[in-house]
Scaffold this motif. Structure first.
Motif, PDB file in Angstrom:
ATOM      1  N   ALA A 205     -13.231  -2.408   7.051  1.00 33.75           N
ATOM      2  CA  ALA A 205     -13.452  -3.036   8.449  1.00 33.75           C
ATOM      3  C   ALA A 205     -13.016  -4.651   8.335  1.00 33.75           C
ATOM      4  O   ALA A 205     -11.948  -4.841   8.869  1.00 33.75           O
ATOM      5  N   VAL A 243     -12.010   4.650  11.515  1.00 34.67           N
ATOM      6  CA  VAL A 243     -12.828   3.409  12.380  1.00 34.67           C
ATOM      7  C   VAL A 243     -14.227   3.968  12.878  1.00 34.67           C
ATOM      8  O   VAL A 243     -15.277   3.496  12.882  1.00 34.67           O
ATOM      9  N   GLN A 256      -8.513   7.509  14.340  1.00 33.96           N
ATOM     10  CA  GLN A 256      -8.143   6.103  14.376  1.00 33.96           C
ATOM     11  C   GLN A 256      -8.483   5.668  12.764  1.00 33.96           C
ATOM     12  O   GLN A 256      -9.641   5.574  12.454  1.00 33.96           O
ATOM     13  N   VAL A 258      -8.699   2.015  10.138  1.00 29.14           N
ATOM     14  CA  VAL A 258      -8.433   0.603   9.854  1.00 29.14           C
ATOM     15  C   VAL A 258      -7.107   0.244   9.269  1.00 29.14           C
ATOM     16  O   VAL A 258      -6.668   0.966   8.369  1.00 29.14           O
TER      17      VAL A 258
END
Length: 338
Positions: A205, A243, A256, A258
């Motif tokens: 992240a 994510v 989704q 990163v």
């Protein structure tokens, strides 16, 4: 049990050798000795060629042939005698199996005199295959194939999302922009599948927020379970890049991801002397001649580098390196994250 299987496997093999056409055999012939077996049957001339297999016992033997009537028998390439093929019966099969079992005690496979040399060469091959250099070449080749196969899909995708668009369409040096590293700078975050997934996902992240996936990457030493099992590694990387950890890729959900990359590159581990994970390395002066090769190769020159061990936040580790290195790039990078 194992000894029984070995013995009966030998007997079965001898039975096949002695009777190559049992299913459709017309009968059997007598042989000069139990050690003689059928080498060739010539139906056109009604001839049977015999050869020696194993130790002779000076006992008349028998061999099954898919012929009938009178046949000419050749022993070791020379005519021996003519015989009339004898009808086949179930007692004959039983006797043949017993004879085969008895012969198995005297027959043995010659030892390969090159066995030691073959084992040495095999060991060398295995060592080369598992070497960091060879594994890195495999990883680089996989990356090259991926780009060649999916070039059409990647060509219009921005570079920060792993595409090729900036390489052909952007003349300006986007990596000199605030919050980005210079072309010759790298940040490697060395990880392992043995680390807690939560820790690895926090690094992913953080790298995603820094938005520089070609110069800030996570690195694994090797494939999970070995090169022959690429599936576990692919699943592991997909999970750490999600994510939302709850998103179920296996169920077909569109998760989704990163904006981060994960390399499998043991040569980078060796070059920077990484002995434990997690480790964060900042490098200056990287000069790559061949983009597809590992940046850990000896022909890739580097300047200075700094290493910090520990599972602290990536920003914290980079700030420690900034203090030691005085890097303005790291200063801008960290400032843009605040």
């Amino acid at each position: 049990m194992l000894r029984w299987l070995q013995r009966n496997s030998t007997v079965a093999a001898l039975a096949v050798l002695l009777a190559p056409a049992v299913a459709g055999a017309a009968g059997f012939i007598y042989t000069p000795d139990e050690c003689y077996v059928v080498q060739k049957v010539d139906k056109a001339s009604n001839a049977v060629h015999l050869s020696v297999a194993g130790k002779c016992q000076r006992r008349v033997g028998r061999a099954f042939v898919d012929l009938d009537g009178e046949v000419t028998i050749y022993r070791d390439g020379r005519e021996w005698k003519k015989q009339t093929v004898q009808p086949l019966s179930m007692p004959d099969l039983s006797k043949t199996l017993k004879d085969a079992e008895r012969m198995a005690k005297y027959m043995s496979v010659p030892k390969n005199r090159f066995e030691k040399e073959m084992q040495a060469e095999a060991a060398k091959t295995i060592a080369v295959y598992h070497s960091p250099e060879y594994q890195a070449k495999i990883a680089a080749e996989m990356e090259r194939i991926k780009r060649e196969m999916f070039h059409e899909q990647l060509k219009d995708l921005p570079a920060e999302k792993g595409g090729l668009k900036q390489e052909s369409e952007k003349a300006e040096n986007i990596f000199a922009a605030p919050g980005r590293l210079q072309d010759d700078e790298r940040i490697y975050v060395f990880i392992s599948s043995s680390m807690p997934m939560e820790t690895i996902r926090s690094y992913a992240a953080a790298i995603g927020r820094m938005n520089d996936p070609k110069k800030i990457v996570m690195v694994m030493r090797g494939f999970i379970g070995g090169m022959q099992k690429i599936g576990p590694t692919t699943s592991f990387i997909a999970d750490l890049l999600k994510v939302k950890s709850s998103c179920d890729l296996a169920a077909g959900e569109q998760c989704q991801m990163v904006n981060a990359n994960v390399l499998v590159d043991p040569i980078l581990f060796r070059r920077y002397g990484i002995t434990q994970v997690p480790a964060t390395v900042y490098v200056k002066g990287v000069k790559v001649n061949i983009p597809e090769q590992s940046e850990g190769n000896d022909d890739v020159s580097v300047g200075s580098f700094w290493t910090v061990y520990g599972d602290a936040a990536l920003e914290y580790n980079l700030d420690k390196i900034r203090q030691d290195s005085g890097s303005e790039s790291l200063k801008r990078l960290l400032a843009s994250r605040r």
